[in-house]
Design a protein around this motif. Structure first.
Motif, short mmCIF file in Angstrom:
data_model
loop_
_atom_site.label_atom_id
_atom_site.label_comp_id
_atom_site.label_asym_id
_atom_site.label_seq_id
_atom_site.Cartn_x
_atom_site.Cartn_y
_atom_site.Cartn_z
N ASN A 235 -6.11 0.98 93.79
CA ASN A 235 -5.26 -0.29 93.21
C ASN A 235 -3.81 0.20 93.20
O ASN A 235 -3.09 -0.21 92.55
CB ASN A 235 -5.57 -0.40 91.86
N SER A 236 -3.52 0.94 94.41
CA SER A 236 -2.14 1.51 94.40
C SER A 236 -1.33 1.09 95.53
O SER A 236 -0.57 1.89 96.16
CB SER A 236 -2.24 3.04 94.34
N MET A 237 -1.81 -0.07 96.39
CA MET A 237 -1.12 -0.37 97.61
C MET A 237 0.43 -0.65 97.48
O MET A 237 1.05 -0.48 98.21
CB MET A 237 -1.72 -1.61 98.18
N ASP A 238 0.92 -0.87 96.17
CA ASP A 238 2.22 -1.06 96.09
C ASP A 238 2.96 0.37 96.16
O ASP A 238 4.26 0.38 96.76
CB ASP A 238 2.80 -1.62 94.51
N ARG A 239 2.54 1.56 96.07
CA ARG A 239 2.98 2.60 96.29
C ARG A 239 2.51 3.62 97.46
O ARG A 239 2.87 4.69 97.46
CB ARG A 239 2.99 3.86 94.91
N ARG B 223 5.54 0.36 106.01
CA ARG B 223 5.52 -0.35 104.85
C ARG B 223 4.36 -1.33 105.19
O ARG B 223 4.53 -2.05 106.26
CB ARG B 223 6.87 -1.17 104.46
N THR B 224 3.77 -1.71 104.19
CA THR B 224 2.79 -2.71 104.37
C THR B 224 3.33 -3.81 103.66
O THR B 224 4.08 -3.74 102.97
CB THR B 224 1.37 -2.44 103.66
N HIS B 225 2.77 -5.07 103.43
CA HIS B 225 3.09 -6.31 102.95
C HIS B 225 3.17 -6.00 101.36
O HIS B 225 3.98 -6.58 100.59
CB HIS B 225 2.60 -7.56 103.28
N LYS B 226 2.45 -4.96 100.96
CA LYS B 226 2.29 -4.83 99.48
C LYS B 226 3.26 -3.55 98.96
O LYS B 226 3.48 -3.52 97.74
CB LYS B 226 0.95 -4.50 99.13
N THR B 227 3.88 -2.65 99.92
CA THR B 227 4.65 -1.55 99.51
C THR B 227 5.86 -1.97 99.04
O THR B 227 6.67 -2.97 99.35
CB THR B 227 5.04 -0.71 100.89
N SER B 228 6.03 -1.30 97.73
CA SER B 228 7.30 -1.81 96.61
C SER B 228 8.50 -1.48 97.55
O SER B 228 8.78 -0.43 98.05
CB SER B 228 7.04 -1.62 95.36
N ASN C 56 -3.63 -0.23 105.17
CA ASN C 56 -4.35 -1.09 104.31
C ASN C 56 -5.67 -0.63 104.10
O ASN C 56 -6.30 -0.62 103.15
CB ASN C 56 -4.43 -2.58 104.76
#
Ligand code: NAI
Length: 722
Positions: A437-441, A461-466, A430
């Protein structure tokens, strides 16, 4: 139930073709064995059948006994073999003595029970690429269906021992040159050739060979005894804690000395013993645990498909970046390696070259493939060529602000679908992706050093990783022959975090009077590749101390602040790289204990304000092992409780593949369950009273101890916080 079958087809030529059908590898499940037996008996009974060919569907003969049936058998009472055992026993022993000849037509795999069935036939034809072997020892058992007797008679004792003890399959060509296979043909001619061969046996144009009674390949008795004794000595040296390789050698010896029927009898009896051993249970557990790491609820059950990754970029050509690049090119992925300047880039590519060259030296790679792999690496000093990459793995130095800058750049230069992975071993993802703005990837791809050799990959994975990104990395991990485990984002992730107390505990006990070399010896005797002190020598004290600082910040309640390494560091004694650490290293990297470390231990002790405890001098190896590993188990419980992993068996695999925990003990959690939560809790409690909160049992362990629960099911009771 109801897994697999065989088919029977009788041609106008009078040859019955029995085909094993049990995808994906035509394993010999109980159902397959029954069906094989039934169809074989039918072929023997039918007047229109002169000879029999056995083969496998879909280009694979058989991958061997079905291990899921195997684990069911483990639950049965020893001494009362299941239907599966009876069937295969009848198959391999009656086929050979039958009045109709049988020929095995082998393509793809003929492993374990598969090869044993083939060896009970009167001849074998195979493709050149087929793999033939008896890898049963990998699962803690011995070949149980005549393999210990037939293989030495077909290929000679030396080669058979090598194939069985090393669990090393051979290709069709080699099998042919050794006499294990009678003819090599192409896949499309396989069954046809096997049929003609079988008819030739009927007409006595080809020999009717019963491999169990062949003697021409067996070495003379005196020589055979020498070979067997040498194999025994080697087996003891390679795996002192394992009994089943020695049992296997005894079984082979019985056949050589007292004849194959006595050998078969001993094989059957010994199989019953080894299949019920702790070693077998542990190795079968590891087999299934490894296969289940890639099944991740919330990721792999969503109906998503992994995206194709065709171009990868790596940032940093240091130790890790070059190792990761090596792993990728070995699986034919084109790689861009980016460095800060031309000298560093050259050094990085040279590291990759050296990694590949070492494979050529070991005979694992041809010169031609070496050139091909190396040509897949392209160097870069800027981001110009990053416009069409699908995956970037960052392996620059462990510095938060540098990594933040790098990820901001990556967001700017890489396409929007590109996965942005970091190989950080400690930094919060994190934090790394904070200004993007890319925390999902953004995801962690945590390799273990050396990255091209160590089999584990932690996908963080973080809680935002897709889920798609995690799935893509699971796919890549498997493609580059790693075993991926999906873990949560916390200091040390799962594996390093749970093993941090391994060294900490060892340091604490040295301050209290225990000899570091005694600790290391106990750990290697237990089956670890090295003890904690040899390990920190290898990692280097600088890195080890820095990691200690990170852990202290994250887990101040349970860190032991030993002064031993900082004191040694002050004197430029920093581990193997400096020639001196806990051990002395000569120019050839040969190690020896160093009496000089006593003075550092004394200083460290006085800094800690402790006096040596005479009781510690009397400890057994078992006590020492518990002292260094039960704190690891305690941390593993926290990891489970926090949902850092989704299943406890992932920690077993992490401990084995990341830290070298002995697989024949089943992994850290499996081993802990063999001791029991109540016992572990009691011991940690005793040490907490004596040595402080470092040992304090966590609430999850306390709960399991009170309820009589097992650690292996603990992860199921908690919710992943991911
Ligand atoms: P290293 O110091 O051997 O290599 C780092 C390389 O990154 C250097 O060659 C440096 O020139 C390069 N670099 C720095 N800035 C760069 C930039 N902006 N663009 C491209 N390259 C740049 O370090 P090492 O040991 O390979 O570690 C790399 C990462 O892997 C760190 O995050 C570390 O924590 C992690 N890691 C290290 C392990 C180990 O055993 N050394 C194990 C697992 C992870």
């Amino acid at each position: 139930m109801g897994t697999g079958r065989t088919t029977l087809e009788v041609g106008a030529d009078g040859v019955a073709v029995i085909t094993i059908v049990n995808p994906p590898v035509n394993s010999l499940s109980i159902d397959v064995l029954y069906s094989l037996n039934d169809n074989y008996e039918q072929a023997l009974r039918r007047n229109d059948v002169k000879a029999i060919v056995v083969t496998g569907a879909g280009g694979k003969f058989s991958g061997g006994f079905d291990i899921s049936s195997f684990s069911a058998i483990l639950g049965e009472k020893v001494g009362q073999p299941s239907a599966g055992f009876i069937s295969i026993d009848i198959i391999t022993n009656t086929w050979e003595g039958a009045r109709k000849p049988s020929v095995a037509a082998i393509d793809g795999l003929a492993l374990g029970g598969g090869l044993e069935v083939a060896m009970a036939c009167h001849a074998r034809v195979s493709t050149s690429s087929a793999q033939l072997g008896l890898p049963e020892l990998q699962l803690g058992v011995i070949p149980g269906f005549g393999g210990t007797q037939r293989l030495p008679r077909l290929v000679g004792l030396t080669k058979a021992l090598e194939m069985i003890l090393m669990s090393r399959p051979i290709k069709g060509e080699e099998a042919h040159s050794l006499g294990l296979v009678d003819a090599i043909v192409s896949s499309d001619q396989l069954v046809k050739t096997a049929k003609l061969w079988a008819l030739d046996i009927v007409e006595f144009r080809k020999p009717w060979v019963k491999s169990l009674f062949k003697t021409d390949k067996l070495e003379p008795l005196g020589e055979a005894r020498e070979i067997l004794n040498f194999a025994r000595a080697q087996a003891k040296k390679q795996a002192a804690n394992l009994q089943h390789p020695l049992v296997c050698i005894d079984v082979i010896e019985e056949g050589v000395i007292s004849g194959p029927l006595a050998g078969l009898q001993k094989e059957a009896n010994s199989f019953q013993t080894v299949v019920a051993s702790e070693t077998c249970k542990s190795l079968v557990h590891v087999f299934f645990a490894q296969r289940s790491t890639s099944k991740v609820p919330g990721i792999t059950n969503l109906g998503l498909k992994p995206r194709e990754i065709t171009k990868v970029a790596i940032l940093g050509g240091g130790l890790m970046g070059s190792g990761i690049a090596t792993a990728l090119v070995l699986s034919n992925f084109p790689v861009i390696l980016k460095e800060v300047n031309a000298d560093f880039l050259r050094a990085g590519i040279n590291r990759i070259r050296a990694n590949l060259q070492s494979r050529v030296k070991k005979g694992k790679m041809t010169e031609e493939n070496f050139e091909k792999s190396l040509s897949l690496v392209k160097g870069a000093l800027d981001y110009e060529s990053f416009t069409d990459v699908d995956l970037v793995i960052e392996a620059v130095i462990e510095d938060v602000s540098l990594k933040q800058q790098v990820f901001a750049d990556l967001e700017k230069y890489c396409p929007s679908h590109c996965i942005l992975a970091s190989n950080t071993s400690t930094i919060d993802l994190n934090l790394i992706g904070k200004s993007t703005n890319s925390m999902d990837r953004i995801v962690g791809a945590h390799f273990f050093s050396p990255a091209h050799i160590m089999p584990l990959l932690e996908i963080v994975r973080t809680h935002k990783t897709s889920p798609q990104v995690v799935l893509d990395l699971l796919d890549i991990g498997t493609k580059i022959h790693k075993t991926p485990i999906v873990v949560g984002n916390c200091t040390g992730f799962a594996v390093n975090r749970m093993f941090f107390p391994y060294t900490q505990s060892a340091l604490l006990f040295v301050d209290h009077g225990l000899d570091p070399y005694k600790i290391d010896r106990a750990c290697t005797k237990f089956g670890m590749p090295m003890g904690p002190f040899r390990m920190v020598d290898l990692v280097g004290f600088g890195v080890a101390v820095a990691i200690g600082v990170q852990y202290l910040q994250s887990f101040p309640d349970r860190c032991y602040k030993s002064m031993l390494m900082p004191l040694m560091l002050k004197d430029k004694r920093s581990g193997e790289a400096s020639g001196k650490g806990f051990y002395k290293y000569d120019e050839r990297r040969k190690i020896s204990p160093d009496p000089e470390i006593k003075k550092y231990i004394e200083k460290s002790r006085s800094a800690a304000g402790v006096t040596p405890d005479p009781e510690l001098m009397k400890l057994s190896d078992k006590d020492i092992i518990e002292m260094v590993f039960l704190p690891v188990v305690n941390e593993a419980c926290r990891v489970l409780d926090e949902g850092v992993v989704v299943k406890a068996s992932d920690l077993d695999i992490g401990s084995i593949m990341g830290m070298g925990f002995p697989p024949y003990r089943g992994g850290i959690i499996f081993w802990a369950d063999s001791l029991g939560a109540a016992y572990i809790h009691k011991r940690l409690d005793e040490w907490t009273k004596k040595y402080g909160d470092f040992f304090k049992p966590c609430s999850c362990l306390a709960q399991l101890a009170a309820s009589g629960g097992q650690l292996s099911t603990a992860a199921g009771q908690v919710k992943a916080r991911l």
